[in-house]
Design a protein around this motif. Structure first.
Motif, short mmCIF file in Angstrom:
data_model
loop_
_atom_site.label_atom_id
_atom_site.label_comp_id
_atom_site.label_asym_id
_atom_site.label_seq_id
_atom_site.Cartn_x
_atom_site.Cartn_y
_atom_site.Cartn_z
N ALA A 196 19.39 -15.60 28.90
CA ALA A 196 19.26 -14.14 28.99
C ALA A 196 19.63 -13.63 30.37
CB ALA A 196 17.84 -13.72 28.63
N LYS A 197 19.28 -14.38 31.42
CA LYS A 197 19.64 -13.98 32.78
C LYS A 197 21.16 -13.93 32.95
CE LYS A 197 15.70 -15.42 35.63
NZ LYS A 197 15.63 -14.24 36.53
N ASP A 198 21.83 -14.93 32.39
CA ASP A 198 23.29 -14.95 32.47
C ASP A 198 23.90 -13.73 31.77
OD1 ASP A 198 23.16 -17.32 33.85
OD2 ASP A 198 23.50 -18.58 32.08
N ALA A 199 23.33 -13.40 30.61
CA ALA A 199 23.83 -12.24 29.87
C ALA A 199 23.56 -10.94 30.63
CB ALA A 199 23.19 -12.19 28.49
N ALA A 200 22.41 -10.87 31.28
CA ALA A 200 22.07 -9.67 32.05
C ALA A 200 23.05 -9.46 33.21
CB ALA A 200 20.64 -9.78 32.57
N LYS A 201 23.47 -10.56 33.85
CA LYS A 201 24.44 -10.46 34.93
C LYS A 201 25.77 -9.90 34.43
CE LYS A 201 22.57 -14.29 37.68
NZ LYS A 201 22.82 -15.69 38.15
N GLU A 202 26.18 -10.37 33.27
CA GLU A 202 27.43 -9.88 32.69
C GLU A 202 27.32 -8.42 32.28
OE1 GLU A 202 30.21 -11.61 32.79
OE2 GLU A 202 29.07 -13.23 33.74
N LEU A 203 26.17 -8.03 31.76
CA LEU A 203 25.96 -6.62 31.41
C LEU A 203 26.04 -5.74 32.65
CD1 LEU A 203 23.11 -6.84 28.74
CD2 LEU A 203 25.40 -5.90 28.37
N LYS A 204 25.50 -6.23 33.74
CA LYS A 204 25.53 -5.45 34.99
C LYS A 204 26.97 -5.21 35.43
CE LYS A 204 23.28 -5.20 39.50
NZ LYS A 204 22.35 -5.86 40.45
N LYS A 205 27.83 -6.21 35.23
CA LYS A 205 29.24 -6.05 35.58
C LYS A 205 29.90 -4.96 34.74
CE LYS A 205 29.86 -10.94 36.81
NZ LYS A 205 30.54 -12.21 36.41
N LEU A 206 29.34 -4.75 33.55
CA LEU A 206 29.89 -3.74 32.65
C LEU A 206 29.18 -2.39 32.80
CD1 LEU A 206 30.28 -5.91 29.40
CD2 LEU A 206 32.00 -5.42 31.16
N GLY A 207 28.32 -2.30 33.83
CA GLY A 207 27.65 -1.04 34.10
C GLY A 207 26.35 -0.83 33.35
N VAL A 208 25.83 -1.87 32.71
CA VAL A 208 24.57 -1.77 31.96
C VAL A 208 23.45 -2.35 32.81
CG1 VAL A 208 23.32 -2.43 29.87
CG2 VAL A 208 25.78 -1.97 29.77
N ASN A 209 22.49 -1.51 33.17
CA ASN A 209 21.42 -1.93 34.10
C ASN A 209 20.02 -1.70 33.55
OD1 ASN A 209 23.11 -2.60 36.55
ND2 ASN A 209 23.74 -0.47 36.22
N ASP A 210 19.88 -1.61 32.25
CA ASP A 210 18.58 -1.26 31.67
C ASP A 210 17.92 -2.42 30.92
OD1 ASP A 210 20.30 -1.44 29.56
OD2 ASP A 210 19.71 0.44 28.60
N VAL A 211 18.26 -3.65 31.30
CA VAL A 211 17.73 -4.79 30.53
C VAL A 211 16.32 -5.20 30.94
CG1 VAL A 211 20.00 -5.71 30.00
CG2 VAL A 211 18.84 -6.45 32.08
N GLY A 212 15.86 -4.76 32.08
CA GLY A 212 14.50 -5.09 32.52
C GLY A 212 14.41 -6.47 33.14
N ALA A 213 13.18 -6.82 33.52
CA ALA A 213 12.95 -8.10 34.21
C ALA A 213 13.03 -9.26 33.23
CB ALA A 213 11.58 -8.09 34.88
N ILE A 214 13.52 -10.38 33.73
CA ILE A 214 13.61 -11.60 32.94
C ILE A 214 13.00 -12.73 33.77
CG2 ILE A 214 15.12 -13.25 31.78
CD1 ILE A 214 17.15 -10.97 31.45
N ALA A 215 12.06 -13.45 33.18
CA ALA A 215 11.35 -14.50 33.90
C ALA A 215 12.24 -15.72 34.12
CB ALA A 215 10.11 -14.92 33.12
N ASP A 216 11.91 -16.48 35.15
CA ASP A 216 12.58 -17.76 35.35
C ASP A 216 11.98 -18.78 34.38
OD1 ASP A 216 14.25 -16.98 37.49
OD2 ASP A 216 12.56 -17.15 38.89
N PRO A 217 12.77 -19.71 33.88
CA PRO A 217 12.23 -20.74 32.98
C PRO A 217 11.54 -21.85 33.76
CG PRO A 217 14.57 -21.09 33.30
CD PRO A 217 14.23 -19.83 34.05
N PRO A 218 10.49 -22.46 33.18
CA PRO A 218 9.89 -23.63 33.83
C PRO A 218 10.80 -24.84 33.71
CG PRO A 218 8.88 -23.24 31.70
CD PRO A 218 9.81 -22.10 31.93
N ILE A 219 10.49 -25.87 34.47
CA ILE A 219 11.29 -27.09 34.46
C ILE A 219 10.90 -27.95 33.27
CG2 ILE A 219 11.69 -29.27 35.69
CD1 ILE A 219 11.38 -27.66 38.30
#
Length: 486
Positions: A196-219
């Motif tokens: 989801a973090k990777d997808a959020a970065k790509e959305l930001k490149k397309l001008g979409v900034n409303d995805v909200g916070a995304i947690a880091d995954p545990p190991i």
């Protein structure tokens, strides 16, 4: 599976026993510290937050559900499913862990024809995804971890393909088609935060900034996970030996090894709250647990800890609400005991009895729980029963506060004061906690008979004074008291 077995299952799943003495410093019942798991955790630090399914539970509407359908108390007592860092990690990522009877609605749908015990991974609507069958009457935790790992890899691969398809659309300039695909990946952020973090970065490149916070995954890496668990075990051993600075260092080290894992924080927060009395640090840690993506057990311990400290600081209703949120999130004896103490201080016998019984039913054989219950029996006309329990457990140093409560209510003033002396100056190790316990003893209804005794007043002269003293010799609405519940 009958009602008695179902009750025994709930006890075994929620309470993990320990034989080593825990030198706690904020609760005569020996109930806090060690990650909030009562007297301890049998050397295991990653308790799986199995929750018993009841007809009153609200429906699960997101993520996945792992059901365990056991057969007997013997199986539960010896089951490796009770402790697993892998399963604990999945519980932080919207995989609900439930134990259920075959006669339940999901049981009829998922396990009616199964040879028990069996574990079934399913969607919230009851669609079976994978099943771990028993071997010689027992399930192995490795079997259950394997079906979860396999299903998660399969779903992650499907998300990866969706992500790649979105990327191709974006490359060709078809943003209108790419954005919905990326959003579909982001919607799975609880189960698959990294994707989801990777997808959020790509959305930001397309001008979409409303995805909200995304947690880091545990190991999840097995080798690294084993190293983290070993550090945590060393921390637990140090805590049980009252080596609190060493325990703090090790829990902190485990947290640094995996900042997305709430379990080291849970142990660290309880160490500060219960063992060393560093409540500012405890509050910060518990707030961090609630702010991150956490498993229900860690959230429940954090809510209880915040509630207990809030009550002591004089915000009684706010503290009560936090502890009620705790048991709604996940049932722990620690919170049930403090809720019993709260309602006893309010003079509500029905609610007091209700929470006393909930605490007792989670582990009816645990001596700390028994002595806690005896304190209430002594005040409700069951003096002989309370005295019998007290005498049988008098050597239990961590139970000194509640033992004192029994004797005070039965008119044995000297005995009560001697046990409080033992509690404050043999059992407790830190003045920051001792002063809070002394204040709680001063306002605790169970010590009304000795409150004006010069020996009691002298014994508690180090009280921190934050809880208001009762005006009429009773607790009234002033405090949840509860040095013995902590």
């Amino acid at each position: 599976m009958n009602k008695v077995l179902a009750r025994l299952i709930s006890i075994a799943m929620i309470v993990l026993m320990v034989t080593a003495q825990n030198w706690a410093t904020c609760g005569g019942g020996g109930g806090g510290g060690v990650g909030g798991m009562g007297g301890g955790s049998n050397g295991q630090v990653y308790q799986v937050p199995w929750k018993v399914l009841t007809p009153k539970d609200p429906p699960i509407t997101s993520g996945l559900v792992l059901y365990w359908f056991p057969t007997s108390q013997k199986e539960i007592d010896n089951s490796s499913l009770r402790s697993s860092r892998t399963l604990s990690n999945y519980a932080t990522q919207c995989v609900t862990m439930e134990i259920a009877e075959v006669k339940s609605e999901p049981g009829q749908k998922l396990a009616a024809d199964a040879k028990l015990p069996v574990a079934v991974l399913a969607t919230p609507d009851g669609t079976a995804l994978a099943r771990a069958e028993s071997e010689k009457g027992f399930l192995k935790v490795e079997q259950v971890e394997k079906i979860l790992d396999s299903e998660m890899k399969k779903r992650d691969e499907a998300l990866k393909q969706k992500f790649e398809a979105a990327k191709e659309k974006a490359k060709s300039g078809d943003n209108a088609s790419a954005i919905p695909l990326y959003r579909a990946v982001v919607e799975e952020k609880c189960l698959f935060p990294k994707r989801a973090k990777d997808a959020a970065k790509e959305l930001k490149k397309l001008g979409v900034n409303d995805v909200g916070a995304i947690a880091d995954p545990p190991i999840f890496d097995r080798a690294e996970s084993a190293r983290i668990e070993e550090v945590m075990r060393r921390g637990l051993k140090a805590e049980n030996q009252a080596k609190y600075q060493e325990a703090e260092k090790l829990y902190s080290q485990a947290h640094q090894m995996d900042p997305a894992d709430p379990v080291p924080l849970r142990y660290l927060g309880e160490l500060y709250r219960h063992q060393t009395g560093e409540w500012d640090k405890a509050r910060q840690v518990f707030d961090n647990i609630l702010a991150m993506q956490s498993d229900p057990l860690s959230r429940a311990v954090a809510l209880h800890g915040l509630g207990k400290m809030t009550i002591h600081e004089g915000e009684f209703k706010k503290g009560l609400a936090l502890m009620e949120d705790s048991v709604r999130t996940f049932p722990i004896a620690l919170a049930y005991r403090n809720l019993a103490v709260y309602w006893n201080s309010e003079g509500d016998a029905a609610k007091t009895d209700y929470y006393v019984n909930l605490a007792r039913n989670l582990d009816p054989k645990d001596p700390f729980n028994l002595v806690f219950v005896a304190g209430f029996l002594a005040g409700t006309g069951h003096g002989d029963e309370a005295l019998k329990i007290a005498r049988e457990n008098e050597a239990l140093l961590p139970a000194s506060y509640n033992l004192a409560a029994v004797y005070a209510q039965l008119g044995q003033r000297e005995k009560a004061i001697n046990l409080l002396q033992r509690h404050f100056f043999e059992y407790e190790r830190y003045q920051a906690v001792r002063s809070k316990e002394m204040m709680e003893a001063r306002v605790d209804a169970v010590f009304a008979s000795i409150r004006n005794d010069p020996k009691f007043i002298a014994l508690t002269e180090g009280a921190d004074g934050k809880l208001p003293m009762p005006a009429n010799g009773t607790m009234g609405t002033r405090s949840a008291g509860g040095g013995g519940a902590n």
